[in-house]
Design a protein around this motif. Structure first.
Motif, short mmCIF file in Angstrom:
data_model
loop_
_atom_site.label_atom_id
_atom_site.label_comp_id
_atom_site.label_asym_id
_atom_site.label_seq_id
_atom_site.Cartn_x
_atom_site.Cartn_y
_atom_site.Cartn_z
N SER A 32 0.82 -1.22 0.00
CA SER A 32 0.00 0.00 0.00
C SER A 32 0.85 1.27 0.00
CB SER A 32 -0.82 -0.04 1.28
OG SER A 32 -2.06 0.45 1.08
N MET A 33 0.26 2.35 -0.43
CA MET A 33 0.95 3.64 -0.45
C MET A 33 1.01 4.24 0.97
SD MET A 33 -0.44 6.97 -2.45
CE MET A 33 0.37 6.70 -3.99
N PRO A 34 2.13 4.87 1.35
CA PRO A 34 2.17 5.51 2.68
C PRO A 34 1.08 6.58 2.82
CG PRO A 34 4.35 5.46 1.65
CD PRO A 34 3.38 5.01 0.61
N VAL A 35 0.60 6.75 4.05
CA VAL A 35 -0.54 7.63 4.30
C VAL A 35 -0.28 9.07 3.82
CG1 VAL A 35 -1.98 8.66 6.12
CG2 VAL A 35 -1.27 6.30 6.28
N ASN A 36 0.92 9.58 4.09
CA ASN A 36 1.19 10.97 3.71
C ASN A 36 1.11 11.17 2.20
OD1 ASN A 36 1.39 11.77 6.31
ND2 ASN A 36 3.63 11.62 6.40
N ASP A 37 1.59 10.19 1.46
CA ASP A 37 1.50 10.28 0.00
C ASP A 37 0.04 10.23 -0.44
OD1 ASP A 37 4.18 10.23 0.17
OD2 ASP A 37 4.50 8.29 -0.79
N LEU A 38 -0.73 9.38 0.25
CA LEU A 38 -2.15 9.26 -0.09
C LEU A 38 -2.87 10.59 0.15
CD1 LEU A 38 -4.62 7.44 -0.80
CD2 LEU A 38 -4.87 7.02 1.65
N ILE A 39 -2.56 11.23 1.29
CA ILE A 39 -3.19 12.51 1.62
C ILE A 39 -2.87 13.55 0.55
CG2 ILE A 39 -3.11 14.43 3.29
CD1 ILE A 39 -3.01 12.28 5.51
N ASP A 56 -16.16 13.53 -4.36
CA ASP A 56 -16.46 12.28 -5.08
C ASP A 56 -15.19 11.73 -5.74
OD1 ASP A 56 -19.08 13.24 -4.48
OD2 ASP A 56 -19.84 11.89 -6.03
N GLN A 57 -14.44 12.62 -6.36
CA GLN A 57 -13.19 12.17 -7.01
C GLN A 57 -12.20 11.64 -5.98
OE1 GLN A 57 -11.51 15.30 -9.43
NE2 GLN A 57 -13.28 15.32 -10.80
N GLN A 58 -12.22 12.24 -4.80
CA GLN A 58 -11.30 11.78 -3.76
C GLN A 58 -11.62 10.34 -3.35
OE1 GLN A 58 -11.58 14.83 -0.65
NE2 GLN A 58 -9.64 15.69 -1.37
N LEU A 59 -12.92 10.03 -3.25
CA LEU A 59 -13.28 8.66 -2.88
C LEU A 59 -12.88 7.67 -3.97
CD1 LEU A 59 -15.30 10.28 -0.85
CD2 LEU A 59 -16.43 8.09 -0.74
N HIS A 60 -13.05 8.09 -5.21
CA HIS A 60 -12.62 7.24 -6.33
C HIS A 60 -11.12 7.01 -6.26
CE1 HIS A 60 -16.11 7.17 -9.27
NE2 HIS A 60 -16.55 7.92 -8.30
N CYS A 61 -10.39 8.11 -6.05
CA CYS A 61 -8.93 8.06 -6.05
C CYS A 61 -8.43 7.18 -4.89
CB CYS A 61 -8.38 9.48 -5.94
SG CYS A 61 -6.61 9.55 -5.76
N LEU A 62 -9.02 7.37 -3.71
CA LEU A 62 -8.59 6.59 -2.54
C LEU A 62 -8.77 5.10 -2.83
CD1 LEU A 62 -9.13 7.30 1.14
CD2 LEU A 62 -10.01 5.17 0.29
N THR A 63 -9.92 4.75 -3.41
CA THR A 63 -10.21 3.34 -3.65
C THR A 63 -9.26 2.76 -4.69
OG1 THR A 63 -12.50 3.82 -3.14
CG2 THR A 63 -12.08 1.73 -4.23
N SER A 64 -9.07 3.49 -5.79
CA SER A 64 -8.21 2.92 -6.84
C SER A 64 -6.76 2.86 -6.40
CB SER A 64 -8.36 3.69 -8.15
OG SER A 64 -7.90 5.00 -7.95
#
Ligand code: GTP
Ligand code: MG
Length: 562
Positions: free
Chosen positions: A162-169, A179-187
């Motif tokens: 998985s990607m590190p949390v800070n990079d994900l943020i 909405d795009q954020q939820l898509h991005c987080l999931t993918s």
């Protein structure tokens, strides 16, 4: 930031590139081997639409049985590995990954490829030590001498973590809407097709070991690997299915018949414990790559826990766990019905993990399974329900779907097209905010969550959180959750609902941000920041509650109004 975004795009594009790469690399020697290059398709072909859960699992299992896991020599190239292996049979799919060395997952077009490979492979010659002569589909590709091609081309490695949390943020903050954020987080976090293929391969390798004791047994995957809600890095939930041994549960004919003589044990539980103990021993003694085997046989659900080193998976092997398998099918079915289910579950699970509401260590905290139940129940409870109740799924089932496990009716419809719901067009942003609102005001002290009925009911017991087990009505799936953990969940829901309503719920304008500068966390990214837990007064587990930031601001506003 730019680097991680670049890596992400590469990762997302990687599948198409892989296909092209196969076509480019394999053409000469596929032709030589007389095989069809078109058959060498990417692992990510979207051919799964319309399949039932069981059909999909069976297909993946069958592909895994035609696959091998190979530790590759350093500085090798894809072309060299594939060229060598395709001497033994046509290769349908392959990918490479890194886990303390480079590994290749090679899927042959037929099992003949594996037989030829086994005939050609030799036993290791080890000095000062001895090796257990148990041949498996985990092999090492060795090289003698120096090849002029060594190091000339790098391997395309597929990430398995998985990607590190800070990079994900940072990545989420760059999006333009919630909405795009939820898509991005999931993918970003979901299991890739390659990772799923690796999971099925490891399961198949383990079955070879268990099969040495119980030749007709099957090891099946359940949990987040198969329920459509798995994140990279999730554990591997396996169960040893002895019911597949032919003749079990068969009706007795009248007249003469033959019966096997078998050892007797005091109870089914004792049989499960004995079987798991022996298989656990087999894994420890004979299975290459399986380390740290722990037999946890006195647990409510006895299990063997171990690490599979070449894949990096933490594995939990249980037996007689068909209800959990059915729960996985249920979650898969619900996640297929409406894509918003996955986006919300991924977001809520990540939010919970980052704020310490869930943990990989067993304890009084809520589990991911219970969090998924909370999302399902919330979606069943919308004014226009987004998900049907379990009773509705049962009523739509055909006779072939009938399923009773240990006297529990676990019947659910398998044909998704039979499920018709009124259209609900609520956005993900609305649903996420409403989810937090819903559980920040839910009467947990009195009410139980019942996804079978899709309704809340009076609590049948005093546990702080009561979520009825979908298929075993008398069980509470969250009976481990204590009052403190429930308070933390509610406080974080309240704070998050408030932040989504009044906080930074729109992307900050570009003005004031220098070129190449990352945006300040906003929306879902903001919800993942430690400040949310701090404001909710739940920064550390067991820390004293403080007044919520939202409450503080509300009080301030009231004071100003006076
Ligand atoms: P992650 O591993 O955290 O990604 O999620 P998971 O869904 O795989 O959860 P976990 O590994 O904890 O459990 C594996 C599966 O066991 C779940 O998906 C459920 O199907 C089942 N399970 C877990 N806890 C319970 C429970 O309390 N009751 C029932 N009936 N099933 C459970
Ligand atoms: Mg799991």
């Amino acid at each position: 930031m730019a680097a991680s975004m670049g890596a992400s795009r590469l990762h997302m594009r990687g599948n198409g590139q892989l296909l092209k790469c196969f076509q480019r690399i394999l053409t000469p020697f596929q032709r030589r081997a007389g095989t069809n290059v078109a058959a060498c398709h990417s692992l990510t072909d979207h051919q799964d639409v319309g399949k039932t859960f069981l059909a999909l699992q069976e297909e993946r299992r069958e592909r895994a049985q035609r696959s091998v896991l190979i530790s590759c020599p350093p500085k090798t190239t894809e072309k060299k590995v594939l060229k060598y292996l395709s001497k033994y049979g046509a290769v349908n799919n392959c990918f490479f990954y890194d886990s303390f060395g480079t590994y290749a997952v090679i899927e042959f077009a037929s099992r003949d490829g594996i037989c030829s490979l086994h005939e050609a492979a030799s036993l290791p010659s080890i000095q000062y030590e001895a090796s257990v002569p148990f041949k498996t589909r985990l092999l090492t590709l060795k090289s003698t001498g120096v090849d002029p091609l060594d190091g000339a081309a790098s391997l395309r490695l597929h990430p398995q973590t998985s990607m590190p949390v800070n990079d994900l943020i940072q990545r989420l903050s760059a999006e333009e809407s919630i909405d795009q954020q939820l898509h991005c987080l999931t993918s970003t976090l979901e299991l890739t097709n390659e990772n799923i293929a690796l999971r099925f391969l490891v399961c198949s390798l383990l079955q070879d070991i268990a099969g040495a004791f119980f030749p007709e047994c099957t090891i099946r995957l359940f949990g987040s690997t198969v329920n459509g809600l798995g994140k990279l890095g999730a554990d591997l939930d396996l169960f040893l299915d002895l019911d597949t041994i032919s003749g079990r549960n068969m009706k007795r004919p009248s007249g003469l018949f033959l019966e096997y003589q078998m050892k007797r044990a005091a109870s089914e539980r004792t049989v499960t414990q004995n079987v798991l103990s022996v298989v656990g021993e087999g894994l420890e003694q004979f299975a290459p790559g399986c380390v740290g085997v722990q037999k946890i046989l006195n647990a409510r659900c006895p299990l063997v826990r171990f690490s599979h080193q070449p894949s990096g998976f933490q594995c939990d092997l249980t037996a007689n766990n068909r209800v959990a398998m059915k729960s996985s099918e249920l979650l898969w079915l619900l996640s297929q019905l409406d894509e918003r289910v996955r986006y919300l579950v991924f977001t809520v699970r990540s939010w919970a993990r980052i704020h310490g509401l869930t943990s990989s260590i067993p304890g009084a905290w809520i589990t991911n399974f219970s969090l998924s139940m909370l999302v399902v129940f919330f979606l069943q409870s919308r004014p226009t329900p987004i998900l049907p109740s379990l009773d509705q799924l049962r009523d739509l089932a055909s006779p072939a779907d009938k399923c009773v496990i240990e006297e529990n009716d676990c019947t659910i419809v398998s044909d998704l097209s039979k499920i018709q719901l009124e259209p609900n067009t609520e956005s993900l942003a609305t649903l996420l905010q409403e989810f937090f609102e819903f559980y920040s005001t839910f009467a947990f002290n009195r009410m139980s969550i019942n996804i079978r009925k899709g309704k809340q009911q009076n609590k049948p017991e005093a546990a702080p959180l009561h979520i009825q087990n979908p298929f075993e009505a008398e069980h509470n799936v969250s009976r481990n959750v204590n009052a403190t953990q429930l308070e933390r969940l509610v406080a974080l829901c309240r704070e998050s609902a408030w932040q989504l309503t009044h906080g930074a719920n729109l992307p900050p304008s570009a003005a004031g941000i220098g070129a190449g500068q990352p945006r300040a966390p906003w929306g879902v990214a903001g919800l993942l920041m430690p400040a949310v837990a701090a404001a909710a007064g739940v920064k550390g587990r067991g820390k004293k509650k403080r007044q919520l930031a939202s409450d503080r601001i509300k009080t301030l506003l009231q004071t100003l109004k006076k």
